[in-house]
Design an enzyme around this catalytic site. Structure first.
Site, PDB file in Angstrom:
ATOM      1  N   ASP A 113       6.898   6.504  -7.887  1.00 36.00           N
ATOM      2  CA  ASP A 113       6.714   7.754  -8.634  1.00 36.00           C
ATOM      3  C   ASP A 113       6.478   8.927  -7.691  1.00 36.00           C
ATOM      4  OD1 ASP A 113       4.863   6.101 -11.277  1.00 36.00           O
ATOM      5  OD2 ASP A 113       7.000   6.536 -11.124  1.00 36.00           O
ATOM      6  N   HIS A 226       1.135  -2.273 -14.393  1.00 36.00           N
ATOM      7  CA  HIS A 226       2.460  -2.848 -14.157  1.00 36.00           C
ATOM      8  C   HIS A 226       2.371  -4.357 -13.955  1.00 36.00           C
ATOM      9  CE1 HIS A 226       2.937   1.384 -12.565  1.00 36.00           C
ATOM     10  NE2 HIS A 226       3.827   1.315 -13.534  1.00 36.00           N
ATOM     11  N   ASP A 418      17.879  -4.928   4.064  1.00 33.21           N
ATOM     12  CA  ASP A 418      18.795  -3.927   3.517  1.00 33.21           C
ATOM     13  C   ASP A 418      18.743  -2.573   4.222  1.00 33.21           C
ATOM     14  OD1 ASP A 418      16.321  -3.055   2.691  1.00 33.21           O
ATOM     15  OD2 ASP A 418      16.915  -2.657   0.621  1.00 33.21           O
ATOM     16  N   ASP A 571      10.544  -1.457  14.556  1.00 30.77           N
ATOM     17  CA  ASP A 571      10.683  -1.177  13.132  1.00 30.77           C
ATOM     18  C   ASP A 571      12.130  -0.754  12.858  1.00 30.77           C
ATOM     19  OD1 ASP A 571       9.549  -0.440  10.386  1.00 30.77           O
ATOM     20  OD2 ASP A 571      10.530   1.411  11.034  1.00 30.77           O
TER      21      ASP A 571
END
Length: 590
Positions: A113, A226, A418, A571
């Protein structure tokens, strides 16, 4: 947990639920394509600050049924328990609400959000719209130690922030005052929830019962909206449960959870919220228990008591307690927190009746304006060599594409694999845009073309971060544009980059040392600001990326990865960004 539903298709469920809202409140309209509920222009007597909120579906009546005069001007819905996209939110800000007096976005503190609403806010600012954003984190179920940099989640107390801000906006207050009072309300809130069971999301398969399911007599304290796990499970009755919940909210000696000091001397608003599956009869008994314990154990007698269904977790068999410490708004008589909370509103999810005059206007709503998604970008007075800019960026993007296998390999070790694919997808899309788009000497227009591609082609957290940063960069360039046509300089780029880095910090707590792309971005911006030399800045980014080897992550999915080998790789996001910046440095030398 019941797995039976009348509507099992989650997409059909969300869409039909949204379409139902104008049936029950003629003051609002529905843009079903973008899942936006917004106030009809004819329902507002005069321009006012527009309050926008939203989030994943499944929390009804929040937030779509809070749209109406005196409360929200617009709400944007995602799929069940998932944030709406930045594009949905952007369309709401730019095309569905009144922007004359400014827009305030109120959002709960969840990563998706904050990032997606933040991206839309920066997009709107880059278009010249006055927009503020307030993030609400009122949950005491997660303490400081566990919450870390992410902070507290936003739960039912958010509804009180929206109601108070909406009432103040309806009185004609400025964006500055509405934003300030919304933040003041959020800062004086503390909430906690509990549940007897997890919920079942329509359309998902039913897992066999296991360790995750609560026992027959167990209750989970601090469960999120949630379905997230709570802070503890215990076997207790209602009085014991309420005692624990109030202690987590009010015990000043609990340093991990003491987020707000409230005493019997303070005026307090109490909200007892149904998570969706508790009967009205039982909610009455729960509310009475909370009120009695507040008086007997804490000497607190609330000046307002709200009990009902405001923020749900589908059919969650649980409830939450929110306490608002009433604080002076500094706005004088008529605009106290209590007066604003008591002010009438016409929203079907709030306990205020819709006026007969509003019903009489049913069917008179104006036709929805359609947009093709192509928007003109105001130009700047800055100039650049378009051929050189295209060549330099092409070199950078091609280097990033070549690096994709390494990035993917690193992300397979420390993440979900990904990152490289997402960066390559974005790079390919920008290269195609560069071939098709018209040449422009204006760096702001050039950047806007890139932003449009990034927002569509790149998804996930990294896509949101890049889009927020680039939108903020566009805003920074606009701020540094001169009154007459002048070439853009490294100094202007450096100032704009520093501004965008500061804006990005509003939406993510990531900093150098957290093992994220920030370990490459910060050194680049800081070195460029000091030296004005892109080559030195790119090398600093590369050093920062390599420095993430062996660094323990404190943010992102890597936090949860327990496999071996992560200590030996950088990273992925930082490495990808460094490769892009090194390629840009190469391109600028040609």
């Amino acid at each position: 947990m019941s797995a039976k539903h009348f509507i099992n298709d989650p997409t059909h469920l969300v869409n039909t639920a949204l379409l139902s809202i104008p049936h029950t409140n003629p003051a609002v309209q529905c843009d079903i394509q973008n899942k936006i509920i917004y106030v009809s222009p004819s329902a507002l007597p005069s321009p006012q600050v527009s309050i926008i909120s939203g989030g994943g579906s499944g929390h009804e009546p929040s937030f779509a049924s809070f749209v109406g005069p005196g409360l929200l001007a617009g709400a944007v819905a995602g799929t069940i328990f998932a944030s709406p996209s930045a594009e949905q939110i952007r369309r709401c800000i730019l095309h569905r609400v009144d922007r004359q007096r400014g827009v305030l976005v109120v959002v709960m503190n969840y990563t998706g959000d904050v990032l997606n609403f933040g991206m839309a806010v920066e997009k709107a600012r880059a278009q010249g719209v006055a927009v503020d954003m307030v993030v609400v984190g009122d949950d005491a179920g997660v303490g400081r130690a566990k919450g870390g940099k992410v902070g507290r989640r936003g739960i039912a107390g958010t509804c009180l922030v929206q109601k108070i801000a909406g009432a103040l906006a309806a009185r004609g207050a400025s964006l500055k005052d509405v934003s300030r009072i919304a933040k003041l309300t959020a800062d004086n809130l503390v909430s906690i929830g509990s549940s007897l069971a997890h919920v079942h999301v329509p359309g998902r398969s039913v897992a066999e019962g296991g360790d995750d399911e609560l026992g027959e007599s167990e209750v989970e304290i601090g469960m999120g909206i949630h379905n997230e796990p709570g802070s503890e499970r215990k076997t207790t009755d209602l009085p014991g449960l309420v005692k624990t919940m109030l202690s987590h909210c009010l015990n000043a000696s609990d340093k991990d959870r003491n987020f707000l000091d409230i005493s019997g001397k303070d005026d307090v608003v109490l909200l007892v919220n149904n998570l969706g599956g508790v009967s009205v009869l039982e909610m009455g008994g729960i509310t009475n228990e909370v009120v009695e314990q507040l008086a007997s154990d804490w000497n607190i007698k609330p000046v307002r008591i709200l009990s009902g269904t405001l923020m749900t977790s589908l059919n969650g068999l649980g409830f939450s307690i929110s306490l608002l410490k009433v604080t002076d708004t500094g706005l004088g008589q008529g605009s106290s927190m209590l007066e604003l909370l008591d002010a009438p509103s016409e929203a079907s999810g709030w306990s205020a009746a819709v006026k007969s005059d509003t019903w009489s206007k049913r069917g008179q709503s104006t036709k929805q304006e359609e947009h093709d998604g192509v928007e003109e970008v105001p130009s700047s007075n800055l100039r650049m060599d378009p051929t050189f800019a295209k060549s330099a960026l092409t070199t950078a993007l091609n280097r990033l594409i070549v690096a994709e296998p390494d990035i993917t390999n690193y992300d397979t070790i420390v993440g979900d694999g990904d990152c490289g694919i997402g960066l390559k997808r974005g790079a390919d899309a920008i290269l195609k845009m560069l071939e098709k788009s018209k040449k422009t000497e204006d760096p702001l227009v050039f950047l806007h073309n890139i932003i449009q591609v990034v927002e569509v082609a790149m998804d996930g957290t990294s896509g949101a971060i890049y889009a927020i940063f680039l939108n903020a960069l566009a805003h920074g360039i606009r701020q540094n544009s001169s009154s007459s046509a002048q070439p853009i300089t490294p100094e202007v780029w450096a100032k704009a980059l520093s501004t965008s880095l500061e804006s990005l910090g509003k939406y993510t707590p990531a900093k150098p040392g957290d093992r994220t792309l920030m370990d490459a971005l910060y050194p680049f911006v800081e070195t460029l600001s000091k030296t004005g030399d892109v080559d030195s800045a790119a090398k600093a980014a590369a050093e920062g990326a390599q420095g993430t080897k062996g660094m323990k992550a404190s943010l992102g999915r890597t936090v949860y990865v327990g496999g071996e080998g992560w200590q030996g790789v950088p990273d992925p996001g930082a490495h990808g960004l460094a490769e892009l910046l090194l390629g840009l440095s190469e391109g600028l030398k040609k």
